[in-house]
Design a protein around this motif. Structure first.
Motif, PDB file in Angstrom:
ATOM      1  N   ILE A   1      45.273  23.845  46.797  1.00  0.00           N
ATOM      2  CA  ILE A   1      44.772  25.211  46.834  1.00  0.00           C
ATOM      3  C   ILE A   1      44.948  25.841  45.465  1.00  0.00           C
ATOM      4  CG2 ILE A   1      45.112  27.486  47.856  1.00  0.00           C
ATOM      5  CD1 ILE A   1      45.920  26.101  50.422  1.00  0.00           C
ATOM      6  N   GLY A   2      43.887  26.469  44.973  1.00  0.00           N
ATOM      7  CA  GLY A   2      43.924  27.155  43.692  1.00  0.00           C
ATOM      8  C   GLY A   2      43.539  28.605  43.880  1.00  0.00           C
ATOM      9  N   LYS A   3      43.714  29.393  42.838  1.00  0.00           N
ATOM     10  CA  LYS A   3      43.390  30.804  42.924  1.00  0.00           C
ATOM     11  C   LYS A   3      42.619  31.233  41.688  1.00  0.00           C
ATOM     12  CE  LYS A   3      45.163  35.310  43.769  1.00  0.00           C
ATOM     13  NZ  LYS A   3      46.200  36.227  43.990  1.00  0.00           N
ATOM     14  N   LYS A   4      41.526  31.964  41.902  1.00  0.00           N
ATOM     15  CA  LYS A   4      40.775  32.532  40.788  1.00  0.00           C
ATOM     16  C   LYS A   4      41.515  33.764  40.285  1.00  0.00           C
ATOM     17  CE  LYS A   4      36.094  31.095  41.799  1.00  0.00           C
ATOM     18  NZ  LYS A   4      34.717  31.571  41.910  1.00  0.00           N
ATOM     19  N   SER A   5      41.346  34.081  39.021  1.00  0.00           N
ATOM     20  CA  SER A   5      42.039  35.233  38.462  1.00  0.00           C
ATOM     21  C   SER A   5      41.321  36.528  38.842  1.00  0.00           C
ATOM     22  CB  SER A   5      42.127  35.112  36.945  1.00  0.00           C
ATOM     23  OG  SER A   5      40.833  35.011  36.398  1.00  0.00           O
TER      24      SER A   5
ATOM     25  N   LYS B   1      40.274  41.493  43.292  1.00  0.00           N
ATOM     26  CA  LYS B   1      41.340  40.499  43.422  1.00  0.00           C
ATOM     27  C   LYS B   1      40.754  39.091  43.444  1.00  0.00           C
ATOM     28  CE  LYS B   1      44.424  43.689  45.017  1.00  0.00           C
ATOM     29  NZ  LYS B   1      45.734  43.998  45.171  1.00  0.00           N
TER      30      LYS B   1
ATOM     31  N   LYS C   1      40.119  35.271  44.486  1.00  0.00           N
ATOM     32  CA  LYS C   1      40.052  34.591  45.774  1.00  0.00           C
ATOM     33  C   LYS C   1      40.843  33.291  45.729  1.00  0.00           C
ATOM     34  CE  LYS C   1      35.431  36.178  46.932  1.00  0.00           C
ATOM     35  NZ  LYS C   1      34.070  35.748  47.252  1.00  0.00           N
ATOM     36  N   THR C   2      41.327  32.884  46.885  1.00  0.00           N
ATOM     37  CA  THR C   2      41.978  31.592  47.024  1.00  0.00           C
ATOM     38  C   THR C   2      40.907  30.564  47.349  1.00  0.00           C
ATOM     39  OG1 THR C   2      43.955  32.675  47.852  1.00  0.00           O
ATOM     40  CG2 THR C   2      43.772  30.325  48.242  1.00  0.00           C
ATOM     41  N   LYS C   3      40.891  29.475  46.602  1.00  0.00           N
ATOM     42  CA  LYS C   3      39.880  28.440  46.790  1.00  0.00           C
ATOM     43  C   LYS C   3      40.562  27.106  47.065  1.00  0.00           C
ATOM     44  CE  LYS C   3      36.071  30.680  45.888  1.00  0.00           C
ATOM     45  NZ  LYS C   3      34.955  30.743  46.781  1.00  0.00           N
ATOM     46  N   ARG C   4      39.929  26.308  47.902  1.00  0.00           N
ATOM     47  CA  ARG C   4      40.417  24.973  48.206  1.00  0.00           C
ATOM     48  C   ARG C   4      39.746  23.986  47.279  1.00  0.00           C
ATOM     49  NH1 ARG C   4      42.990  22.855  52.939  1.00  0.00           N
ATOM     50  NH2 ARG C   4      42.235  20.730  52.921  1.00  0.00           N
TER      51      ARG C   4
END
Length: 98
Positions: free
Chosen positions: A73-77, A63, A65-68
């Motif tokens: 806030i962004g999310k990796k695929s 899954k 990860k959520t990154k700041r």
């Protein structure tokens, strides 16, 4: 399986320290695969493209990860990987494949 689908199932080899160690110890190769690929499709694709026989296929979804970031806030695929165990005495060399 349709020939075009074979090329869409396997996205490329997954190269990491863990993948290299598994390849040396267990005769397994790790691939990045399409999000909708099944174990049977991965088996057929590897056997057809690399001319080897496959003993087993294990599929893992990692899954994202959520990154700041500076903009919020962004999310990796998410990434799907397949661990393909080859028959005894068979190997896949990625440097030779073109």
């Amino acid at each position: 399986m349709i020939r075009e689908r074979l090329y869409k199932v396997l996205l490329g080899p997954h190269v990491s320290e863990k993948a290299t160690r598994i390849a040396e110890l267990n005769n397994q190769v790790t691939f990045k695969i399409a999000p909708d690929a099944t174990k049977a499709e991965v088996r057929q694709a590897v056997e057809a493209l690399f001319k080897v026989s496959v003993q087993a296929v294990q599929v893992v979804t990692i899954k994202g990860k959520t990154k700041r970031t500076a903009r919020g806030i962004g999310k990796k695929s998410a990434v799907r990987k397949a661990y393909v165990r080859l028959a005894e005495g068979q190997t896949i060399e990625f440097a030779d494949v073109e």
